[in-house]
Design a protein around this motif. Structure first.
Motif, mmCIF file in Angstrom:
data_model
loop_
_atom_site.group_PDB
_atom_site.id
_atom_site.type_symbol
_atom_site.label_atom_id
_atom_site.label_comp_id
_atom_site.label_asym_id
_atom_site.label_seq_id
_atom_site.Cartn_x
_atom_site.Cartn_y
_atom_site.Cartn_z
ATOM 1 N N ALA A 1 0.830 -1.199 0.000
ATOM 2 C CA ALA A 1 0.000 0.000 0.000
ATOM 3 C C ALA A 1 0.866 1.250 0.000
ATOM 4 O O ALA A 1 0.591 2.223 -0.711
ATOM 5 N N ILE A 2 1.937 1.236 0.800
ATOM 6 C CA ILE A 2 2.863 2.369 0.837
ATOM 7 C C ILE A 2 3.526 2.550 -0.523
ATOM 8 O O ILE A 2 3.669 3.670 -1.029
ATOM 9 N N ALA A 3 3.976 1.435 -1.135
ATOM 10 C CA ALA A 3 4.613 1.515 -2.453
ATOM 11 C C ALA A 3 3.687 2.168 -3.461
ATOM 12 O O ALA A 3 4.091 3.037 -4.249
ATOM 13 N N LYS A 4 2.428 1.771 -3.442
ATOM 14 C CA LYS A 4 1.451 2.308 -4.386
ATOM 15 C C LYS A 4 1.191 3.788 -4.144
ATOM 16 O O LYS A 4 1.181 4.599 -5.068
ATOM 17 N N GLN A 5 0.993 4.173 -2.870
ATOM 18 C CA GLN A 5 0.681 5.561 -2.556
ATOM 19 C C GLN A 5 1.886 6.481 -2.741
ATOM 20 O O GLN A 5 1.744 7.617 -3.195
ATOM 21 N N VAL A 6 3.080 6.011 -2.406
ATOM 22 C CA VAL A 6 4.285 6.807 -2.632
ATOM 23 C C VAL A 6 4.472 7.057 -4.123
ATOM 24 O O VAL A 6 4.784 8.174 -4.561
ATOM 25 N N ALA A 7 4.278 6.002 -4.943
ATOM 26 C CA ALA A 7 4.381 6.163 -6.398
ATOM 27 C C ALA A 7 3.332 7.153 -6.901
ATOM 28 O O ALA A 7 3.599 7.960 -7.804
ATOM 29 N N HIS A 8 2.134 7.106 -6.310
ATOM 30 C CA HIS A 8 1.052 8.015 -6.707
ATOM 31 C C HIS A 8 1.447 9.468 -6.458
ATOM 32 O O HIS A 8 1.343 10.323 -7.357
ATOM 33 N N TYR A 9 1.929 9.772 -5.267
ATOM 34 C CA TYR A 9 2.282 11.157 -4.942
ATOM 35 C C TYR A 9 3.568 11.593 -5.649
ATOM 36 O O TYR A 9 3.727 12.764 -5.990
ATOM 37 N N ASN A 10 4.494 10.656 -5.877
ATOM 38 C CA ASN A 10 5.695 10.991 -6.629
ATOM 39 C C ASN A 10 5.355 11.387 -8.057
ATOM 40 O O ASN A 10 5.965 12.299 -8.630
ATOM 41 N N ALA A 11 4.365 10.699 -8.642
ATOM 42 C CA ALA A 11 3.936 11.034 -10.006
ATOM 43 C C ALA A 11 3.332 12.435 -10.068
ATOM 44 O O ALA A 11 3.357 13.083 -11.120
ATOM 45 N N LEU A 12 2.804 12.924 -8.941
ATOM 46 C CA LEU A 12 2.238 14.279 -8.864
ATOM 47 C C LEU A 12 3.293 15.305 -8.447
ATOM 48 O O LEU A 12 2.966 16.476 -8.241
ATOM 49 N N ASN A 13 4.555 14.865 -8.344
ATOM 50 C CA ASN A 13 5.654 15.714 -7.852
ATOM 51 C C ASN A 13 5.357 16.223 -6.440
ATOM 52 O O ASN A 13 5.606 17.384 -6.118
ATOM 53 N N GLU A 14 4.826 15.335 -5.634
ATOM 54 C CA GLU A 14 4.544 15.645 -4.229
ATOM 55 C C GLU A 14 5.330 14.677 -3.347
ATOM 56 O O GLU A 14 4.785 13.879 -2.589
ATOM 57 N N TYR A 15 6.660 14.762 -3.472
ATOM 58 C CA TYR A 15 7.541 13.827 -2.773
ATOM 59 C C TYR A 15 7.460 13.988 -1.257
ATOM 60 O O TYR A 15 7.670 13.038 -0.506
ATOM 61 N N GLY A 16 7.162 15.204 -0.815
ATOM 62 C CA GLY A 16 7.044 15.443 0.621
ATOM 63 C C GLY A 16 5.924 14.638 1.245
ATOM 64 O O GLY A 16 6.052 14.121 2.364
ATOM 65 N N VAL A 17 4.791 14.510 0.517
ATOM 66 C CA VAL A 17 3.663 13.726 1.018
ATOM 67 C C VAL A 17 4.059 12.256 1.133
ATOM 68 O O VAL A 17 3.706 11.568 2.091
ATOM 69 N N GLY A 18 4.840 11.766 0.146
ATOM 70 C CA GLY A 18 5.304 10.377 0.182
ATOM 71 C C GLY A 18 6.184 10.097 1.382
ATOM 72 O O GLY A 18 6.073 9.047 2.025
ATOM 73 N N ILE A 19 7.061 11.060 1.724
ATOM 74 C CA ILE A 19 7.926 10.915 2.897
ATOM 75 C C ILE A 19 7.088 10.869 4.171
ATOM 76 O O ILE A 19 7.315 10.035 5.062
ATOM 77 N N ARG A 20 6.114 11.769 4.268
ATOM 78 C CA ARG A 20 5.238 11.784 5.443
ATOM 79 C C ARG A 20 4.443 10.482 5.543
ATOM 80 O O ARG A 20 4.245 9.938 6.625
ATOM 81 N N LEU A 21 4.013 9.998 4.389
ATOM 82 C CA LEU A 21 3.257 8.745 4.352
ATOM 83 C C LEU A 21 4.101 7.600 4.910
ATOM 84 O O LEU A 21 3.630 6.765 5.687
ATOM 85 N N TYR A 22 5.366 7.563 4.528
ATOM 86 C CA TYR A 22 6.273 6.516 5.010
ATOM 87 C C TYR A 22 6.467 6.617 6.524
ATOM 88 O O TYR A 22 6.409 5.610 7.240
ATOM 89 N N LYS A 23 6.676 7.831 7.025
ATOM 90 C CA LYS A 23 6.917 8.008 8.456
ATOM 91 C C LYS A 23 5.692 7.619 9.282
ATOM 92 O O LYS A 23 5.815 6.997 10.340
ATOM 93 N N ARG A 24 4.494 7.991 8.789
ATOM 94 C CA ARG A 24 3.272 7.603 9.508
ATOM 95 C C ARG A 24 3.062 6.095 9.426
ATOM 96 O O ARG A 24 2.639 5.460 10.390
ATOM 97 N N GLY A 25 3.366 5.534 8.282
ATOM 98 C CA GLY A 25 3.256 4.088 8.130
ATOM 99 C C GLY A 25 4.238 3.356 9.023
ATOM 100 O O GLY A 25 3.952 2.270 9.538
ATOM 101 N N LEU A 26 5.424 3.967 9.223
ATOM 102 C CA LEU A 26 6.441 3.381 10.089
ATOM 103 C C LEU A 26 5.918 3.254 11.515
ATOM 104 O O LEU A 26 6.087 2.209 12.170
ATOM 105 N N LEU A 27 5.274 4.304 11.990
ATOM 106 C CA LEU A 27 4.696 4.273 13.331
ATOM 107 C C LEU A 27 3.618 3.198 13.431
ATOM 108 O O LEU A 27 3.553 2.440 14.411
ATOM 109 N N LEU A 28 2.795 3.099 12.374
ATOM 110 C CA LEU A 28 1.729 2.104 12.356
ATOM 111 C C LEU A 28 2.296 0.691 12.352
ATOM 112 O O LEU A 28 1.793 -0.201 13.046
ATOM 113 N N SER A 29 3.363 0.471 11.586
ATOM 114 C CA SER A 29 3.956 -0.869 11.508
ATOM 115 C C SER A 29 4.606 -1.270 12.824
ATOM 116 O O SER A 29 4.573 -2.444 13.205
ATOM 117 N N VAL A 30 5.204 -0.304 13.523
ATOM 118 C CA VAL A 30 5.803 -0.598 14.829
ATOM 119 C C VAL A 30 4.723 -1.033 15.818
ATOM 120 O O VAL A 30 4.886 -2.011 16.557
#
Length: 555
Positions: free
Chosen positions: A83-112
């Motif tokens: 899900a993270i891979a898909k959403q990061v690719a989605h926001y990267n395609a929109l040139n919104e790399y910052g959102v992808g980074i935030r998505l990863y960090k929030r997902g990291l907390l959720l996975s922990v």
């Protein structure tokens, strides 16, 4: 003139997309296959360490612990990496790399959090899940540590995959498996041969190796992340920064994307659970076999054969992971033509690898089974492995096309089609097992996946128009070359048995291994030769095959 220029640009886009897919597939396939091979090869020295007297008991204990562990692992990971891979690719395609980074960090907390919760439940609840076998409890306790770490590692892999950067995932996957195997063999050797300790303790340490391997894999990913951090920071600095997503929305996106991934990622596991809870009851009605004999039959198709065919199915899994972010990008751009081409290319690439691999394993099923599991019920085991190899094609195809559906944000539809396939499996389970015995569960599983595969492919075709002419032409040639490879491998097995029999027992583990290697090398060369000679590999992979053709001196 403008039309010509547009066509040129389209071609460039398509070629770039195909190159990304092939490069990503190469990395993920290499990492997945090497890991699967290591995960299968360990059984040979592990069996020797325990000896014939203890091996079956030790392996049964190992499998019992891992079955429960696998379920908790699926829940703890919860489909979040994909899900993270898909959403990061989605926001990267929109040139919104910052959102992808935030998505990863929030997902990291959720996975922990999910890792801690699931690990605690598995550890504390082990006495309730041991199936009235107290020896399983220390095995579950040792595996709970792996549940603690693996969700975070898997999430980080998903983050890299969102950038179509497959090397970190592949290398960490191989490192994880390598360290795991080294630890489990070394610990078993020390406990059993040096300190003459308990075989149960040896099995517990062998399963604890999953935690040690996960730490190694996570360390590799950490090194890659810090190595690329400046690059990621530059992408964030040059982002559009127009999309604002609050924390709650990020969690909502992760969970909404993850839940369907749980169902689809555990598809094969769900089918295996249906077998586990119905096979014995149906066979008791159909036969007068003892529980011990039924346990042996169940182990042959659900344990031994399944472990080996997962090596070929992992090829499909590797490609499925690659397809998701690529399709997500095309879907974000509303580029239906690119989606159609990528779906078609993905299906052909899957068949290009999966067909010869499955048929090749079927050809060497006899000696391959003896290498790993000895000569007990060798004929039946070989037949089941050969049949499982062919059935595995439908398993792998489901993995790929379900991921395609997820890549174009049709998760609910993919889940619906899988549910229909599961119903088909459940309805045919009783008659197939009753009349076909050990082959029944495999037949019903194939039927269920074929139903689900048909529904998914039909849906993709109706929406985007699959290029059947392109696909059929390539797959027909792949099938012909794969059958030729299968026939050659069968002949080599027959002649190899006679040749090896002149020097040693051809049915021993060593003799069978030599026969398998001869068949794999010669059969594999035939497939490569035919694919290069007739330019099939060029049509699927591109002109990168010229260098391989020069090395093999093929015109």
């Amino acid at each position: 003139m403008q039309v010509d220029e547009k066509n040129k640009n389209d071609d460039l886009i398509d070629t770039s997309g195909q190159d990304k897919m092939i490069q990503g597939s190469a990395w993920m396939t290499a990492g997945s296959i090497l890991s699967r091979i290591l995960g299968a090869l360990y059984i040979i020295p592990w069996r020797i360490l325990f000896g014939e007297a203890l091996f079956l008991q030790a392996n049964a204990l190992y499998v019992q612990g891992y079955n429960v562990y696998s379920l908790f692992l699926i829940i703890s990971i919860a489909g979040i990496p994909s899900a993270i891979a898909k959403q990061v690719a989605h926001y990267n395609a929109l040139n919104e790399y910052g959102v992808g980074i935030r998505l990863y960090k929030r997902g990291l907390l959720l996975s922990v959090v999910t890792g801690i919760v699931c690990a605690l439940i598995l550890y504390i609840g082990a006495p309730l899940l041991d199936g009235h076998n107290e020896n399983v409890i220390p095995i579950m306790h040792s595996l709970a540590w792996a549940v603690l770490v693996i969700p975070t590692m898997s999430l980080t892999r998903g983050y890299f995959q969102g950038y179509q950067d497959m090397a970190p995932s592949a290398i960490s996957q191989f490192a994880e498996q390598l360290i795991r195997v080294i630890y489990m063999l070394l610990s078993a050797f020390l406990i059993l041969k040096v300190f003459h300790g308990s075989w149960i303790d040896a099995v517990a340490q062998s399963t604890f190796a999953a935690f040690i391997g996960a730490l190694a894999g996570l360390a590799i990913l950490g090194l890659y992340y810090f190595k690329r951090k400046k690059y990621y920071d530059s992408l964030v600095a040059n982002s559009n920064n127009k999309v604002k997503v609050n924390t709650n929305q990020l969690y909502k996106e992760i969970i909404s994307q993850a839940v369907p991934f749980i169902v689809l990622a555990s598809g094969i596991t769900i089918f295996q659970l249906i077998d586990q809870y119905t096979f014995f009851k149906i066979m008791h009605l159909a036969t007068n076999y003892s529980d011990a004999h039924l346990n042996a039959l169940y182990t042959i198709f659900a344990g031994n054969a399944n472990k080996l065919i997962m090596i070929t199915i992992s090829l499909a899994s590797a490609m499925a992971i690659t397809v998701v972010p690529l399709l997500s990008e095309a879907y974000t751009r509303n580029d239906n033509e690119a989606i159609k081409k990528q779906i078609s290319n993905g299906l052909v690439l899957f068949m290009f690898v999966m067909l010869p691999a499955s048929l090749g394993m079927a050809a060497v099923a006899g000696p391959l089974n003896r290498v790993f599991y000895g000569t007990s019920q060798a004929a039946l085991s070989a037949n089941v492995l050969a049949f499982s190899s062919i059935i595995g094609i439908s398993f792998g195809l489901f993995t790929v096309i379900a991921a395609m559906m997820q890549g174009i944000s049709q998760n609910k539809r993919a889940v619906k089609f899988f549910v229909v396939g599961t119903i088909a499996k459940a309805l045919t389970q009783f008659p197939f097992v009753f009349f076909f015995g050990i082959f029944g569960p495999l037949l019903s599983s194939a039927f269920g996946f074929i139903v689900a595969n048909y529904l998914i492919v039909r849906s993709l075709d109706r929406q985007f128009g699959i290029e059947y002419k392109f696909i059929s032409d390539k797959i027909n040639r792949i099938l012909v070359y794969s059958i030729a490879t299968y026939m050659v491998a069968l002949i080599v097995v027959h002649l190899g048995n006679k040749l090896v029999g002149l020097f040693m027992n051809q049915y021993s583990s060593v003799g069978s291994f030599i026969v398998v290697m001869l068949s794999a090398i010669i059969g594999g060369y035939v497939y490569i030769l035919l694919s290069l000679k007739n330019r099939l590999a060029d049509d699927i992979i591109g002109n990168k095959m010229d260098s391989l053709r020069r090395i093999l001196r093929i015109k």
